[in-house]
Structures are given as structure tokens and as C-alpha cells.
Design a protein around this motif. Structure first.
Motif, PDB file in Angstrom:
ATOM      1  N   VAL A  45     -40.991  -8.927 -30.293  1.00 50.22           N
ATOM      2  CA  VAL A  45     -41.673 -10.132 -29.810  1.00 50.22           C
ATOM      3  C   VAL A  45     -42.701 -10.541 -30.860  1.00 50.22           C
ATOM      4  N   PHE A  46     -42.690 -11.821 -31.224  1.00 51.14           N
ATOM      5  CA  PHE A  46     -43.565 -12.312 -32.278  1.00 51.14           C
ATOM      6  C   PHE A  46     -44.374 -13.508 -31.781  1.00 51.14           C
ATOM      7  N   LEU A  47     -45.577 -13.628 -32.301  1.00 54.29           N
ATOM      8  CA  LEU A  47     -46.364 -14.838 -32.099  1.00 54.29           C
ATOM      9  C   LEU A  47     -45.856 -15.898 -33.055  1.00 54.29           C
ATOM     10  N   LEU A  48     -45.558 -17.087 -32.530  1.00 55.39           N
ATOM     11  CA  LEU A  48     -45.034 -18.185 -33.337  1.00 55.39           C
ATOM     12  C   LEU A  48     -46.212 -19.041 -33.790  1.00 55.39           C
ATOM     13  N   ASP A  49     -46.544 -18.961 -35.059  1.00 52.75           N
ATOM     14  CA  ASP A  49     -47.713 -19.649 -35.606  1.00 52.75           C
ATOM     15  C   ASP A  49     -47.263 -20.839 -36.426  1.00 52.75           C
ATOM     16  N   ILE A  50     -47.595 -22.041 -35.961  1.00 50.49           N
ATOM     17  CA  ILE A  50     -47.265 -23.271 -36.688  1.00 50.49           C
ATOM     18  C   ILE A  50     -48.566 -23.913 -37.134  1.00 50.49           C
ATOM     19  N   LYS A  51     -48.734 -23.999 -38.440  1.00 44.40           N
ATOM     20  CA  LYS A  51     -49.970 -24.538 -38.987  1.00 44.40           C
ATOM     21  C   LYS A  51     -49.655 -25.270 -40.285  1.00 44.40           C
ATOM     22  N   GLN A  52     -50.008 -26.565 -40.334  1.00 41.84           N
ATOM     23  CA  GLN A  52     -49.810 -27.387 -41.525  1.00 41.84           C
ATOM     24  C   GLN A  52     -48.355 -27.336 -42.009  1.00 41.84           C
ATOM     25  N   ASN A  53     -47.467 -27.597 -41.084  1.00 37.88           N
ATOM     26  CA  ASN A  53     -46.029 -27.643 -41.375  1.00 37.88           C
ATOM     27  C   ASN A  53     -45.464 -26.317 -41.852  1.00 37.88           C
ATOM     28  N   GLU A  54     -46.158 -25.226 -41.587  1.00 38.96           N
ATOM     29  CA  GLU A  54     -45.671 -23.907 -41.924  1.00 38.96           C
ATOM     30  C   GLU A  54     -45.510 -23.083 -40.647  1.00 38.96           C
ATOM     31  N   LEU A  55     -44.427 -22.345 -40.557  1.00 35.74           N
ATOM     32  CA  LEU A  55     -44.151 -21.511 -39.388  1.00 35.74           C
ATOM     33  C   LEU A  55     -44.152 -20.050 -39.822  1.00 35.74           C
ATOM     34  N   LYS A  56     -44.968 -19.236 -39.148  1.00 31.33           N
ATOM     35  CA  LYS A  56     -45.054 -17.816 -39.452  1.00 31.33           C
ATOM     36  C   LYS A  56     -44.858 -16.999 -38.184  1.00 31.33           C
ATOM     37  N   LEU A  57     -44.305 -15.803 -38.340  1.00 30.25           N
ATOM     38  CA  LEU A  57     -44.095 -14.882 -37.228  1.00 30.25           C
ATOM     39  C   LEU A  57     -45.064 -13.708 -37.365  1.00 30.25           C
ATOM     40  N   LYS A  58     -45.799 -13.420 -36.277  1.00 31.18           N
ATOM     41  CA  LYS A  58     -46.763 -12.328 -36.296  1.00 31.18           C
ATOM     42  C   LYS A  58     -46.479 -11.390 -35.129  1.00 31.18           C
ATOM     43  N   PRO A  59     -46.403 -10.080 -35.367  1.00 32.92           N
ATOM     44  CA  PRO A  59     -45.964  -9.118 -34.348  1.00 32.92           C
ATOM     45  C   PRO A  59     -46.866  -9.099 -33.125  1.00 32.92           C
ATOM     46  N   ALA A  60     -46.249  -8.907 -31.952  1.00 32.81           N
ATOM     47  CA  ALA A  60     -46.953  -8.691 -30.687  1.00 32.81           C
ATOM     48  C   ALA A  60     -46.691  -7.259 -30.231  1.00 32.81           C
ATOM     49  N   PHE A  61     -47.440  -6.798 -29.225  1.00 33.20           N
ATOM     50  CA  PHE A  61     -47.396  -5.402 -28.814  1.00 33.20           C
ATOM     51  C   PHE A  61     -47.167  -5.293 -27.314  1.00 33.20           C
ATOM     52  N   PHE A  62     -46.682  -4.102 -26.886  1.00 33.48           N
ATOM     53  CA  PHE A  62     -46.478  -3.795 -25.476  1.00 33.48           C
ATOM     54  C   PHE A  62     -47.475  -2.732 -25.044  1.00 33.48           C
ATOM     55  N   SER A  63     -47.827  -2.751 -23.755  1.00 32.11           N
ATOM     56  CA  SER A  63     -48.705  -1.729 -23.200  1.00 32.11           C
ATOM     57  C   SER A  63     -47.941  -0.413 -23.061  1.00 32.11           C
ATOM     58  N   LYS A  64     -48.678   0.684 -22.868  1.00 31.85           N
ATOM     59  CA  LYS A  64     -48.056   2.009 -22.798  1.00 31.85           C
ATOM     60  C   LYS A  64     -47.173   2.172 -21.568  1.00 31.85           C
TER      61      LYS A  64
END
Length: 528
Positions: A45-64
């Protein structure tokens, strides 16, 4: 309607047809990557970051206390609120395909536990089901209806593999439309009930469904049995009294013959229908407005955006609803004569900027935006994609948290569909089971040669009895390319049989008489 090009997309190869988006508190999360998750983001699961016409994927986490959630593609998703006035909601995920092409029949509930500028943590829980449990499927839809103060999830459509008893060697991995049954799922108690309605005769997949209160409208879809895109429009009405629920279906006029369309919410009771296919060889470039009023639905054509030449001429396209009347559209990189793994994305805004205010979710939309993987159906139907309500936004996260796929090992070297050796003949598109223990993936065995690698048992010419012996015995195995008889067991190499020369007939033995001098000298030495 305006179309905006995303100039830079990091790790775009992960965003293949079949992915999904989850919108929590205005933040968009990507789910359903291509292949199994890697070390940098084990949750998938990734955070979808759209900023200034750029798209980046940043990791998300799960609880224990979260369960394992595989990267499912083409699942059915919808939001579930505690009550109509609540701002907190969860996502329900049902079905879908794993990277090994196994189908899931499980239901997961995902909640956002915490969100900071550095980290997003989810809780994922698997729900136990009983009763008429829907079979494993993909390409279906799920909505939540509200009636008499109660809520119920409704599952309809999709595709599954041919039942085991009906499979043949030639069509072992073929898919069929699921029966057109309507399933009511009570997530509180885990009870499932199926309903067979006479108005629903053919199975549908990759259709559009929009819900408001106790009513669901089903539009479009593709039927494998008839290879048609039905123009029918169905209205399902669900009544939830104290006793048994009541489900009725009405066939309405004014439907649209389309499959793999995307629907996005633009108002309290207004939706926009974008994309899809009107036939096997033609994309649908026309857009429509859908308005829900009490127990009525109105569908009208609206102005389409100025599609770019790349979109007009591409063979397939896919996308997702991003919320606030925006849609994320993707086309394969092959259309720009670059590597096929790299996709190119656009943001389609169906509302004006002055209309982009945050709004409450009074209705739900659920759509399946494609049909089949290559080889499973028509050429244009390989752009399978699930679309649902989400919301695009910009996030103030450090770039240091951005997922970098280059740090991971190449996934093409793992999995069931690798080229295990120079003589490997296993092809995902043409493979059929060889051993009795195989179902939808080939049997593999670990070779201890070098740093270790997996090979197909069939490519190593292993008999079924030998394969079973190796799987039960604690012994090292070495493939044909790493012979080492002193360390373990190796597949015997094939030796050409030598031609046997015909035997000559035996001659009769003849006694030879020793000469007298030799015989006398021999006897003299013997008795002296």
C-alpha cells in the motif's frame, strides 16, 4: 472538462491495469501493485503523492494486529460508514487476483489508524463469512445500501475460473462469468445470502454500479457467454425489515452499451461516466452525466475533453476515480515507442475549479474498468481496472520516504512464470497442468547449486513419483545445469542408447595337443 498530463511518474511500472485507490481523509493511497510486495514496502500500500505534475509513491504501514493482505488486482471495493452522519469510514475489499493469478474469496476491512507527515498506519482485518459465501471472483462490484436504519453490502457480477469438474487440458485456466446472483453480506455477523432474480439472466463483469440509500443501479458490463455489452439498465431495490431482507430488480430503458467504464462523483447525486469500450475494437470517447433522484436515474451525454492523439490512438486505456470529479487515466508506454512497462498518466477534471469543494459522500459508485488479461478475452479487454471513489491531493512529505524500486531485486527472477533454465518451455499463456498435484501454477523445486534458485519440475524431466519423494525427503537437489552428485540428488542425464552389435555364432571348441617337448618339460617340473 480539462485534461492534464503528469510529466513525471516514479515507479510507474507498479501502476498496471487492475490497481485500486483508497481515499482516507482526502489522502489517496494506491493498492494492488504489479507483482508481490518487496522489502521497501511489504504492505503493498502506497501513499499517492501528486505535486506539480509529478506523481510519487510513498510506502504505508500496517498495525501489528493486522492480517496479511495480498496485492489484489481487480477486486471490488466500497466505503462503509458507521452511520449516515459519521465522517469516519472504512474500506471493504472483496475478491481479486493475486500475482500468481489465484482468485480470492475473502473480505477485508481496512481502516486508517494514524496519519502524520512521515507515516500512515492502517489496520486490516479479515472477516469470517458463513452461509451462501460468494465464490472467488474478480471484475465484480460491491455497494453498501441503507434501509430502515440497517446497512448491508451487496455483491454482484464478476468472473471466476471454470469449475474443476468442467476443466479440460486445453482450457484449464479459462474463465467464465459468475452466475447472475445477488449476494447480501452482513459484515456485523458475517452472514451471506444469495438471491436469484428472473430479470438477471446473463452474467456480467466490468460493469458500473452506483448506489443511493436502498437502491443500486447497474449499467453496462461485458458478458463472455454472449460476447456482448448489454445496453440494459437494472435497478436493485433492497428492503431490510426486521425479518428476511427483500430484493427486487427492475429493467429500465435508457442504458448504455459499454464495458470497463470509470465513474466519478461530481455532486451530491451526480456522477460522470468516462472511458470504457463500446465494442471489441473501439474505445468509448464519449462522456455521460448520471443523476440520481429518489427512485429515478437520468443519463445524458455531456461535453468530452480534448483527448490527446496518444489517447485517441492507443489500443487500451485504464484509470481510477480520484474523487472531487477527477479521474486518473493511464495508457501503455508502448504507444510512445518506449519500454512497455512504463505507463503514462493523465488527470481528467470533470468539474471546474470553483466547484471542487469538499463534499459529503451521499452516494456511492463502483465500477470495473476493463475486462480480461491478454489471452482471456477480446484484444481490448486486457485493460482490467477497478475504479472507485478516491481523492487526489498534494502531501507535505519528505522525498526521502519515496519508494525506490531500483533498490529491490528484479521480480522477474522470482515467481512461477520465470525462465528457469536454458531449456525452459513453461509459458504462462500456454501452460497446462502436467502433474496431478498442479492446479493453476507449475510445480517447482529448489536447486541448491550456487546461491540457490527455483526450477520447474517439468523442465527437469522429473517423474511425479520422484517429485513427491524430493518434496518429502530432506535431501538437496541439483538441477541439470548444476550437477553435483557428491552433494545430493541430481536429475539423471539422458544417455543415448548404444547400438548393440549382433553376437557371432559360437564355434565348437577344439582341443590343442601340446608338443611332446613342452609336455615333458612341464611334467618334469610338476613332479620334481
Amino acid at each position: 472538462m480539462s485534461l492534464q498530463v503528469l510529466s513525471t511518474v516514479s515507479n510507474s511500472s507498479l501502476l498496471q491495469p487492475g490497481f485500486s485507490l483508497l481515499n482516507f481523509d482526502g489522502h489517496v493511497f494506491f493498492f494492488g501493485q504489479k507483482g508481490w510486495p518487496k522489502r521497501s514496502c511489504p504492505t503493498g500500500v502506497f501513499l499517492l503523492d501528486i505535486k506539480q505534475n509529478e506523481l510519487k509513491l510513498k510506502p504505508a504501514f500496517f498495525s501489528k494486529d493486522s492480517c496479511y493482505l495480498p496485492p489484489l488486482r481487480y477486486p471490488a471495493l466500497c466505503t462503509l460508514r458507521g452511520n449516515a452522519e459519521s465522517d469516519e469510514y472504512q474500506y471493504i475489499i472483496h475478491g481479486g487476483k493475486t500475482p500468481n493469478n489465484d482468485l480470492s474469496d475473502k473480505i477485508y476491512v481496512m481502516s486508517l489508524l494514524s496519519k502524520s507527515s512521515k507515516k500512515a498506519t492502517f489496520q486490516c482485518i479479515e472477516k469470517d463469512l458463513g452461509g451462501d459465501v460468494p465464490e472467488a471472483r474478480y471484475g465484480h462490484t460491491m455497494n453498501v445500501v441503507h434501509s430502515r436504519g440497517k446497512s448491508m453490502s451487496v455483491i454482484f457480477g464478476g468472473r471466476s475460473y471454470t469449475p474443476l469438474a468442467q476443466r479440460t487440458t486445453e482450457k484449464w485456466n479459462s474463465v467464465v462469468d459468475c452466475l447472475p446472483s445477488v449476494y447480501l453480506v452482513d459484515l456485523e455477523f458475517g452472514c451471506c445470502t444469495s438471491y436469484v432474480l428472473p430479470e438477471l439472466q446473463d452474467g456480467l463483469a466490468f460493469h458500473v454500479s452506483v448506489a443511493r440509500n436502498d437502491t443500486i443501479y447497474i449499467l453496462g458490463g461485458h458478458s463472455l457467454q454472449n460476447n456482448t455489452r448489454s445496453p440494459s439498465l437494472y435497478r436493485l431495490k433492497i428492503d431490510l425489515p426486521l425479518g428476511s431482507p427483500s430484493v427486487t430488480c427492475t429493467v429500465l430503458p435508457g442504458g448504455i452499451s459499454v464495458s470497463s467504464a470509470i465513474v466519478t462523483k461530481t455532486g451530491d447525486s451526480e456522477f460522470v461516466l468516462v472511458g470504457g469500450y463500446q465494442s471489441d475494437n473501439h474505445k468509448r470517447l464519449v462522456c455521460n452525466t448520471i443523476v440520481l433522484e429518489d427512485s429515478e436515474i437520468k443519463i445524458s451525454e455531456r461535453e468530452s475533453p480534448d483527448w490527446t492523439p496518444d489517447i485517441k490512438h492507443c489500443r487500451i486505456w485504464f484509470g481510477c476515480d480520484m474523487g472531487k470529479g477527477s479521474v486518473l487515466l493511464g495508457i501503455p508506454g508502448a504507444n510512445k515507442q518506449l519500454i512497455s512497462d512504463a505507463n503514462y498518466f493523465y488527470v481528467l477534471k470533470c468539474k471546474g475549479e470553483d466547484e471542487g469543494k469538499e463534499e459529503e459522500v451521499a452516494g456511492q459508485n463502483c465500477s470495473q474498468t476493463s475486462t480480461e488479461d491478454p489471452g482471456d478475452s477480446t484484444p481490448l479487454e486486457d485493460s482490467e481496472e477497478f475504479c472507485f471513489s478516491a481523492e487526489a491531493s498534494s502531501f507535505d512529505l519528505d522525498d526521502a520516504d519515496t519508494y525506490n524500486e531500483d533498490d529491490e531485486e528484479d521480480e522477474s527472477e522470482t515467481g512461477y512464470w520465470i525462465t528457469c533454465s536454458a531449456s525452459c518451455t513453461v509459458d504462462m499463456n500456454t501452460w497446462v497442468p502436467f502433474y496431478s498435484t498442479e492446479l493453476n501454477k507449475p510445480a517447482m523445486i529448489l536447486c541448491s547449486g550456487g546461491s540457490g534458485h527455483w526450477v520447474h519440475a517439468q523442465c527437469m524431466d522429473l517423474s511425479e513419483s520422484m517429485l513427491l519423494y524430493l518434496s518429502e525427503a530432506n535431501i538437496k537437489y541439483f538441477c541439470n545445469e548444476h550437477p553435483d552428485l557428491t552433494k545430493g540428488l541430481q536429475t539423471p542425464t539422458k544417455v543415448k542408447q548404444l547400438k548393440k552389435q549382433p553376437m557371432k555364432p559360437l564355434r565348437k571348441k577344439t582341443s590343442r595337443k601340446l608338443t611332446t617337448p613342452v609336455k615333458k618339460s612341464f611334467l618334469r617340473r610338476l613332479f620334481e
